[in-house]
Design a protein around this motif. Structure first.
Motif, PDB file in Angstrom:
ATOM      1  N   ASP A  23       0.837  -1.206   0.000  1.00 58.77           N
ATOM      2  CA  ASP A  23       0.000   0.000   0.000  1.00 58.77           C
ATOM      3  C   ASP A  23       0.871   1.255   0.000  1.00 58.77           C
ATOM      4  N   ILE A  24       1.913   1.238   0.837  1.00 58.08           N
ATOM      5  CA  ILE A  24       2.808   2.395   0.909  1.00 58.08           C
ATOM      6  C   ILE A  24       3.534   2.592  -0.418  1.00 58.08           C
ATOM      7  N   PHE A  25       4.026   1.492  -0.982  1.00 54.64           N
ATOM      8  CA  PHE A  25       4.725   1.557  -2.260  1.00 54.64           C
ATOM      9  C   PHE A  25       3.814   2.134  -3.350  1.00 54.64           C
ATOM     10  N   THR A  26       2.591   1.635  -3.417  1.00 52.93           N
ATOM     11  CA  THR A  26       1.654   2.115  -4.430  1.00 52.93           C
ATOM     12  C   THR A  26       1.276   3.569  -4.187  1.00 52.93           C
ATOM     13  N   THR A  27       1.132   3.956  -2.921  1.00 44.81           N
ATOM     14  CA  THR A  27       0.759   5.336  -2.597  1.00 44.81           C
ATOM     15  C   THR A  27       1.841   6.308  -3.025  1.00 44.81           C
ATOM     16  N   ILE A  28       3.106   5.918  -2.867  1.00 47.24           N
ATOM     17  CA  ILE A  28       4.202   6.778  -3.326  1.00 47.24           C
ATOM     18  C   ILE A  28       4.063   7.027  -4.822  1.00 47.24           C
ATOM     19  N   GLY A  29       3.781   5.961  -5.567  1.00 47.36           N
ATOM     20  CA  GLY A  29       3.596   6.117  -7.001  1.00 47.36           C
ATOM     21  C   GLY A  29       2.409   7.000  -7.330  1.00 47.36           C
ATOM     22  N   VAL A  30       1.311   6.844  -6.598  1.00 45.90           N
ATOM     23  CA  VAL A  30       0.119   7.661  -6.834  1.00 45.90           C
ATOM     24  C   VAL A  30       0.421   9.135  -6.569  1.00 45.90           C
ATOM     25  N   LEU A  31       1.121   9.417  -5.466  1.00 44.77           N
ATOM     26  CA  LEU A  31       1.458  10.811  -5.144  1.00 44.77           C
ATOM     27  C   LEU A  31       2.346  11.430  -6.215  1.00 44.77           C
ATOM     28  N   ILE A  32       3.333  10.666  -6.690  1.00 46.68           N
ATOM     29  CA  ILE A  32       4.202  11.183  -7.747  1.00 46.68           C
ATOM     30  C   ILE A  32       3.393  11.449  -9.015  1.00 46.68           C
ATOM     31  N   LEU A  33       2.494  10.513  -9.354  1.00 43.90           N
ATOM     32  CA  LEU A  33       1.676  10.674 -10.552  1.00 43.90           C
ATOM     33  C   LEU A  33       0.757  11.881 -10.440  1.00 43.90           C
TER      34      LEU A  33
END
Length: 404
Positions: free
Chosen positions: A38-48
């Motif tokens: 979840d944390i890994f995916t959230t980092i990607g979402v925030l960058i996107l």
């Protein structure tokens, strides 16, 4: 709270849970995180999302349209609409299909913010372009206003008499604009965070309806209205918890967020009542700094120490309720106010700032650590008179023998 294992989310080997009547939940699970993925995916979402924001700025700058013009606003809202669509599609994948909770929280906030801005802008354009309400309109309506009209019920009534209902409904429209995207997100993806946010939006919308119908009375009773809003959210959280005493489904996750949002609203509202009473005077509207709670706590006056003592008593009551219903969110939301209150009391001794800070942190940290270590034993003592089964056990979950 993470979802209970089911066929839809691909979980296997689900452990059987005790019956709902036993009402013996374990320690609270994280209602905003499944695992590190979840944390890994959230980092990607925030960058996107950050990249999309920068792209919107670059596109608007390259259009060559006069900033602030209607065409410029329409182009910006169109880009916001595209932003909202992309966030929705991401939510459909990450939340609807994969049940990623933390990325869902970020996407819910981004989608709701974008849609709310678009809806409020659209209603504003309806007022300006459709109804013809602009600067000239207000100048003509208030051209004959009395020169020296003091603030009060008569002044508010006069202003309202000059405004059409399309303008008076603006607070309700803004409340609906905030509620609609959150409700869309919740009913589509059943994200607990969106459910808690929808509860806040509904409670605030109710207050805005009262304000629209009678702004002077609602403004006068603002401290009481704040207590009512926080109390409604707290009650809603308790009701959702009672429907899921085992704390295994999204109902309990929604309850967590209702408690989380209710605590700061209720705490600040209760302290405002202590500070200024259940109603505001007309002088409070003229000088709003008189009702600034944090400014009052940060002052060096004796009143600050009294207010801080009351704040600690209220937070202690929150802690008692948290223990009874097994919800730590109520305490967490009040930690900042508790720290400021302790500092305000210690500051009356005339100690230097570093010493005040040290005593504050040691006191607050010590209490939290002791409470965390003794959580279940203290709950067991407090709940000794409460039946272990039945309706009360659903509201006040007993401590099982397996819990320390």
């Amino acid at each position: 709270m993470s979802e209970a294992p089911s066929a839809t989310d691909g979980s296997k080997g689900a452990v059987s849970t005790p019956s709902a009547s036993s009402a013996r939940p374990s320690d609270e699970m994280l209602p905003f995180l499944n695992n590190f993925h979840d944390i890994f995916t959230t980092i990607g979402v925030l960058i996107l999302l950050g990249g999309m924001g920068v792209a919107i700025g670059q596109i608007m700058g390259g259009l060559g349209i006069e900033e602030g013009s209607l065409r410029w606003q329409m182009a910006l809202m169109g880009l916001f609409g595209g932003f909202a669509i992309i966030t929705w599609l991401l939510a459909a994948l990450l939340v609807g299909h994969q049940r990623r909770i933390l990325p869902g929280i970020v996407l819910c906030g981004a989608f709701s913010t974008a849609v709310t801005i678009i809806l409020v802008w659209a209603y504003g354009q309806f007022l300006v372009q459709g109804v013809g309400i602009g600067e000239d309109y207000f100048e003509s309506r208030f051209a004959n206003a009395p020169d020296e009209m003091e603030f009060g019920r008569e002044a508010v009534a006069y202003v309202l008499s000059q405004l059409p209902w399309s303008v008076r409904l603006l607070p309700v429209v803004a409340g609906l604009a905030a509620l609609i995207p959150v409700a869309m997100f919740y009913f589509s993806f059943r994200l607990p965070f969106a459910g808690g946010l929808m509860g806040v939006a509904l409670a605030v919308l109710g207050a805005l309806v009262l304000f629209t119908l009678d702004p002077y009375t609602t403004g006068t009773f603002a401290p009481a209205v704040g207590v009512a809003v926080g109390g409604v959210l707290l009650l809603a959280g308790i009701i959702f918890d009672a429907r899921d005493p085992e704390r295994t489904t999204r109902l309990s996750g929604t309850a967590f967020w209702l408690h989380f949002f209710a605590a700061p609203i209720l705490l600040s509202a209760v302290l405002n009542v202590v500070q200024v009473g259940w109603t505001l005077e007309e002088a409070d509207f003229v000088n709003p700094e008189q009702t600034n709670l944090m400014a009052a706590l940060a002052s060096d006056s004796g009143h600050a120490a009294q207010l801080a003592a009351v704040a600690l008593i209220v937070i202690a009551l929150f802690a008692l309720v948290s223990l009874l219903i097994n919800r730590r969110a109520l305490i967490v939301s009040g930690l900042l106010t508790a720290g400021i209150s302790i500092a305000a009391i210690v500051n009356q001794s005339g100690l230097e700032a570093p010493v005040v800070l040290a005593i504050t942190l040691l006191s607050l940290g010590g209490v939290v650590v002791l409470l965390g270590a003794a959580w279940n034993p203290v709950r067991r003592v407090l709940l000794a008179p409460v039946p272990a089964h039945g309706p009360l056990a659903r509201v006040f979950p007993p401590v099982s023998a397996a819990e320390g």
